[in-house]
Design a protein around this motif. Structure first.
Motif, short mmCIF file in Angstrom:
data_model
loop_
_atom_site.label_atom_id
_atom_site.label_comp_id
_atom_site.label_asym_id
_atom_site.label_seq_id
_atom_site.Cartn_x
_atom_site.Cartn_y
_atom_site.Cartn_z
N ARG A 70 -9.25 39.53 3.24
CA ARG A 70 -10.39 40.22 2.63
C ARG A 70 -10.13 41.72 2.50
NH1 ARG A 70 -13.37 36.00 5.07
NH2 ARG A 70 -13.30 37.05 7.10
N SER A 119 -17.81 29.77 6.58
CA SER A 119 -18.04 31.19 6.32
C SER A 119 -16.79 32.03 6.52
CB SER A 119 -19.16 31.71 7.23
OG SER A 119 -18.81 31.53 8.60
N ASP A 179 -15.09 32.98 3.27
CA ASP A 179 -15.79 33.77 2.25
C ASP A 179 -14.86 34.82 1.67
OD1 ASP A 179 -18.07 32.35 2.71
OD2 ASP A 179 -19.09 33.92 3.88
N GLY A 180 -14.97 35.04 0.38
CA GLY A 180 -14.18 36.08 -0.28
C GLY A 180 -13.38 35.55 -1.45
N SER A 218 -17.22 22.45 -0.40
CA SER A 218 -18.10 23.20 -1.31
C SER A 218 -17.37 23.24 -2.65
CB SER A 218 -18.35 24.63 -0.80
OG SER A 218 -17.20 25.43 -0.96
#
Length: 384
Positions: A160, A202, A205-206, A222
């Protein structure tokens, strides 16, 4: 940009003692053909390329042929190491590979992407090799890397941070258990599923898409986090799971869609259940004669040489299991207690049969035979 997400090739793995190299060669050949047919730009292999840390020479040959075929089909290839791979053995030849083939095995390069551009700009591919906490903890002494979860969290922090500076679209590639995943019992080995080793979604994420490996069945956690699974079935518990890969399309904004591409199954897997005589003669099992077979025979007692007899009908019978039906429930008595409770020779024989048959004693016809034998023995002893 079009990306093909595959994983868990496990080159060199056997199936109940049978070599799978030739079958895998055919399936990976079909995958190369799909790359050419669908104009794939990038192929991502998310770990467990080999099945062991010391693969046989023929395994390297298959890997080299497949990587060359993918490159010749016009794709850039990114390969990461998994928990089965030796990162050193997988990565030793990376410097010798042609341009456009990247093998990512060095934890210290986490956060440094392989960048591939299309008409809409760059796409950054962040490969995360399998991170064994005990082996990478010293690399990040301030990271509290005591579990698989913490190792992946630490790696994704690098991803990230780099992505924040570079901008653009991105793909992360990792090999782990992710939260919500459905594992295959007895197949995915060596990464525990304790709470500290399951990686929350989570954490990922990114990036626009996350290509995961380790689970052998296709799974979608997802829209943007998916497992492709293995290209071959490596256990009967996998028999109902499709084999294939995800064809992922990116547009100018990032992830656009993912389509499943089936791969051929060289030999289907079936589990058959019935008495041994039924398995050997019943026409309803005819379709299984060319399949890999797990035979569960239900006779009350173990039968003589069942594997040899089943192989005569099912040449690819891989395993035989005795699963008797109608067996009396366990009464909680040990063999020695059953023997001590026996009040006659007949009860002593019944105690022995209950022990070897896991609770099922003598049947009525057997009781009659046992009594006859005992009576004859008594007569002989009386007249001796």
């Amino acid at each position: 940009m079009r990306i093909l997400h595959t994983s868990d090739w496990h080159i060199g793995r056997s199936f109940h003692g049978h070599a799978t190299l030739d079958a895998l060669r055919g399936v990976l050949g079909a995958l190369v053909a799909q790359v050419r047919e669908h104009d794939v730009d990038v192929v991502v292999v998310a770990g467990d390329v080999f099945d062991s840390a010391a693969p046989a020479a023929a395994c390297y040959g298959l890997l080299t042929d497949t990587l060359r075929g993918l490159s010749d089909a016009g794709a850039t290839v990114l390969v990461t190491s998994g928990n089965h791979d030796s990162a050193a053995r997988l990565g030793f030849q990376s410097a010798l590979l042609r341009d456009g083939i990247h093998v990512v095995t060095d934890p210290l390069r986490v956060g440094t992407p392989v960048t591939v551009a299309d008409a809409d700009g760059p796409v950054h591919f962040y490969g995360i090799p399998y991170l064994e906490p005990a082996l990478v903890r010293h690399l990040w002494p301030d990271g509290d890397v005591r579990s698989q979860r913490r190792a992946v969290e630490h790696a994704m922090a690098f991803v990230r941070a780099d992505l924040a500076e570079r901008g653009g679209r991105s793909v992360a590639i990792a090999h782990c258990f992710a939260a919500g995943v459905d594992a295959t019992p007895g197949v995915e080995r060596e990464i525990r599923q304790g709470s500290l080793d399951v990686v929350p979604l989570s954490v990922f994420d990114g990036p626009d898409y996350v290509a995961l490996g380790h689970i052998h069945g296709r799974q979608q956690l997802s829209d943007r986090v998916r497992y492709a699974g293995a290209p071959l079935h490596y256990g009967f518990t996998e028999g109902d799971k499709p084999r294939g890969s995800w064809l992922v399309d990116f547009d100018a904004a990032g992830f656009a869609s993912a389509t499943w591409l089936d791969l051929p199954v060289p030999r289907p897997l079936v589990t058959l259940r019935g008495t041994l005589d039924e398995l050997l003669t019943d026409p309803r099992f005819a379709d299984a004669e060319s399949a890999w077979v797990c035979a569960k025979y239900t006779d009350p007692t173990p039968q003589s040489d069942p594997m040899r007899r089943l192989l005569a009908r099912f040449p690819h019978c891989a395993t035989v299991v005795h699963t008797p039906e109608g067996v009396r429930g366990d009464d909680g008595l040990s063999y020695s207690r059953r023997v001590r409770r026996a009040r006659s020779d007949a009860e002593l024989v019944d105690a022995f049969l209950s022990h070897v048959r896991e609770g099922d004693g003598a049947s009525e016809p057997e009781v009659a035979i046992i009594r006859d034998v005992i009576d004859e023995r008594s007569v002989v002893e009386a007249t001796a």
